[in-house]
Design a protein around this motif. Sequence first.
Motif, PDB file in Angstrom:
ATOM      1  N   ALA A 113       0.242   8.095 -17.530  1.00 45.93           N
ATOM      2  CA  ALA A 113       0.913   7.881 -18.821  1.00 45.93           C
ATOM      3  C   ALA A 113       2.086   6.913 -18.643  1.00 45.93           C
ATOM      4  N   PRO A 114       2.296   6.006 -19.599  1.00 41.24           N
ATOM      5  CA  PRO A 114       3.338   4.982 -19.451  1.00 41.24           C
ATOM      6  C   PRO A 114       4.729   5.542 -19.138  1.00 41.24           C
ATOM      7  N   GLU A 115       5.140   6.612 -19.800  1.00 37.31           N
ATOM      8  CA  GLU A 115       6.479   7.140 -19.535  1.00 37.31           C
ATOM      9  C   GLU A 115       6.571   7.750 -18.134  1.00 37.31           C
ATOM     10  N   VAL A 116       5.510   8.401 -17.723  1.00 36.89           N
ATOM     11  CA  VAL A 116       5.491   8.983 -16.378  1.00 36.89           C
ATOM     12  C   VAL A 116       5.570   7.875 -15.326  1.00 36.89           C
ATOM     13  N   MET A 117       4.784   6.825 -15.520  1.00 41.84           N
ATOM     14  CA  MET A 117       4.805   5.711 -14.570  1.00 41.84           C
ATOM     15  C   MET A 117       6.161   5.004 -14.565  1.00 41.84           C
ATOM     16  N   ALA A 118       6.794   4.911 -15.738  1.00 45.99           N
ATOM     17  CA  ALA A 118       8.124   4.289 -15.804  1.00 45.99           C
ATOM     18  C   ALA A 118       9.142   5.125 -15.027  1.00 45.99           C
ATOM     19  N   LEU A 119       9.057   6.441 -15.133  1.00 43.38           N
ATOM     20  CA  LEU A 119       9.968   7.308 -14.379  1.00 43.38           C
ATOM     21  C   LEU A 119       9.725   7.182 -12.878  1.00 43.38           C
ATOM     22  N   ALA A 120       8.455   7.082 -12.487  1.00 43.30           N
ATOM     23  CA  ALA A 120       8.137   6.893 -11.066  1.00 43.30           C
ATOM     24  C   ALA A 120       8.716   5.569 -10.574  1.00 43.30           C
ATOM     25  N   GLY A 121       8.589   4.522 -11.384  1.00 41.52           N
ATOM     26  CA  GLY A 121       9.155   3.224 -11.024  1.00 41.52           C
ATOM     27  C   GLY A 121      10.665   3.276 -10.893  1.00 41.52           C
ATOM     28  N   GLU A 122      11.303   4.075 -11.760  1.00 40.22           N
ATOM     29  CA  GLU A 122      12.764   4.223 -11.679  1.00 40.22           C
ATOM     30  C   GLU A 122      13.167   4.840 -10.338  1.00 40.22           C
ATOM     31  N   VAL A 123      12.482   5.889  -9.931  1.00 36.76           N
ATOM     32  CA  VAL A 123      12.817   6.554  -8.672  1.00 36.76           C
ATOM     33  C   VAL A 123      12.632   5.594  -7.496  1.00 36.76           C
ATOM     34  N   ILE A 124      11.544   4.846  -7.516  1.00 34.50           N
ATOM     35  CA  ILE A 124      11.298   3.888  -6.428  1.00 34.50           C
ATOM     36  C   ILE A 124      12.398   2.842  -6.387  1.00 34.50           C
ATOM     37  N   GLY A 125      12.749   2.291  -7.562  1.00 34.08           N
ATOM     38  CA  GLY A 125      13.807   1.285  -7.621  1.00 34.08           C
ATOM     39  C   GLY A 125      15.145   1.817  -7.143  1.00 34.08           C
ATOM     40  N   VAL A 126      15.497   3.013  -7.585  1.00 36.08           N
ATOM     41  CA  VAL A 126      16.769   3.611  -7.176  1.00 36.08           C
ATOM     42  C   VAL A 126      16.748   3.920  -5.682  1.00 36.08           C
ATOM     43  N   SER A 127      15.628   4.415  -5.174  1.00 30.34           N
ATOM     44  CA  SER A 127      15.533   4.751  -3.747  1.00 30.34           C
ATOM     45  C   SER A 127      15.676   3.508  -2.878  1.00 30.34           C
ATOM     46  N   ILE A 128      15.006   2.441  -3.272  1.00 34.42           N
ATOM     47  CA  ILE A 128      15.121   1.195  -2.501  1.00 34.42           C
ATOM     48  C   ILE A 128      16.554   0.678  -2.580  1.00 34.42           C
ATOM     49  N   GLY A 129      17.143   0.697  -3.780  1.00 34.12           N
ATOM     50  CA  GLY A 129      18.528   0.263  -3.930  1.00 34.12           C
ATOM     51  C   GLY A 129      19.494   1.113  -3.115  1.00 34.12           C
ATOM     52  N   ALA A 130      19.262   2.416  -3.102  1.00 33.24           N
ATOM     53  CA  ALA A 130      20.122   3.314  -2.327  1.00 33.24           C
ATOM     54  C   ALA A 130      20.013   3.017  -0.843  1.00 33.24           C
ATOM     55  N   ASN A 131      18.798   2.712  -0.381  1.00 37.58           N
ATOM     56  CA  ASN A 131      18.615   2.387   1.031  1.00 37.58           C
ATOM     57  C   ASN A 131      19.306   1.075   1.399  1.00 37.58           C
ATOM     58  N   VAL A 132      19.357   0.137   0.469  1.00 34.07           N
ATOM     59  CA  VAL A 132      20.053  -1.126   0.730  1.00 34.07           C
ATOM     60  C   VAL A 132      21.565  -0.922   0.715  1.00 34.07           C
ATOM     61  N   THR A 133      22.079  -0.255  -0.326  1.00 37.29           N
ATOM     62  CA  THR A 133      23.534  -0.114  -0.441  1.00 37.29           C
ATOM     63  C   THR A 133      24.125   0.804   0.617  1.00 37.29           C
ATOM     64  N   CYS A 134      23.341   1.744   1.139  1.00 38.84           N
ATOM     65  CA  CYS A 134      23.888   2.638   2.168  1.00 38.84           C
ATOM     66  C   CYS A 134      24.258   1.862   3.428  1.00 38.84           C
TER      67      CYS A 134
ATOM     68  N   GLN B 273       0.839  -1.208   0.000  1.00 36.96           N
ATOM     69  CA  GLN B 273       0.000   0.000   0.000  1.00 36.96           C
ATOM     70  C   GLN B 273       0.869   1.251   0.000  1.00 36.96           C
ATOM     71  N   HIS B 274       1.935   1.233   0.784  1.00 36.85           N
ATOM     72  CA  HIS B 274       2.875   2.360   0.793  1.00 36.85           C
ATOM     73  C   HIS B 274       3.459   2.571  -0.607  1.00 36.85           C
ATOM     74  N   LEU B 275       3.844   1.481  -1.283  1.00 43.10           N
ATOM     75  CA  LEU B 275       4.410   1.592  -2.628  1.00 43.10           C
ATOM     76  C   LEU B 275       3.402   2.162  -3.616  1.00 43.10           C
ATOM     77  N   ARG B 276       2.155   1.734  -3.521  1.00 41.79           N
ATOM     78  CA  ARG B 276       1.125   2.257  -4.431  1.00 41.79           C
ATOM     79  C   ARG B 276       0.951   3.764  -4.238  1.00 41.79           C
ATOM     80  N   THR B 277       0.879   4.189  -2.975  1.00 40.10           N
ATOM     81  CA  THR B 277       0.718   5.616  -2.682  1.00 40.10           C
ATOM     82  C   THR B 277       1.930   6.400  -3.152  1.00 40.10           C
TER      83      THR B 277
END
Length: 197
Positions: free
Chosen positions: A151-172, A126-130
């Motif tokens: 829009a597909p490109e907008v949603m893809a960019l949002a997915g990129e930020v989420i993926g990078v943020s989660i990855g950054a939280n893991v690698t930190c 639910q947090h991810l959806r919001t």
Amino acid sequence: MPKIIDHDQRRREIVEVAKQLIIEGGFEAATMRSIVAAAGYANGALKRYFPSKDSIIAATFQSVLAEMNERIGEQGPAPEDPLEALRHYVEAALPLDQYRIDSARVLLALWEHSVANEDLAELYRQHLRTWRAQLAERIAAARGRGESPDAPEVMALAGEVIGVSIGANVTCLMYPDGTLIPEHRAYVNRFLSHVTD
């Protein structure tokens, strides 16, 4: 006259103790016994607020997710410039200071635990959806092209930020001294340039 007990405050204190134990020693360190000892409560008193470790963990997860949302507000009101508002929002989810690096340690432990706990997994979904919906709104506004947040490109960019943020939280967690903070800030600048291309 009997002492008036603030039960909500006690619950918050117990959650903070659980969080600190996870930061210091991982999920396994947050046992009912260690939480009782660190909080200074009798075992029976702890069960009055949280009947099980899972209930404490769920409250801790909710607390960390709420803090993530509060961080956005703590940075002050979002700038009127849609691109700066997007920067504000993206940076709030990245481990750019010691507090957020510590919070990442708690999140990682809770993510692992949520694999076997459907209630926690649904809480995070639910947090991810919001998060995705809010990011998409900000990205669409920053692009200034009249696109729908769906829009597909907008949603893809949002997915990129989420993926990078989660990855950054893991690698930190491998660089708890903040070594990666400049890299994370550089990513935000590259991302914002890409959004307006």
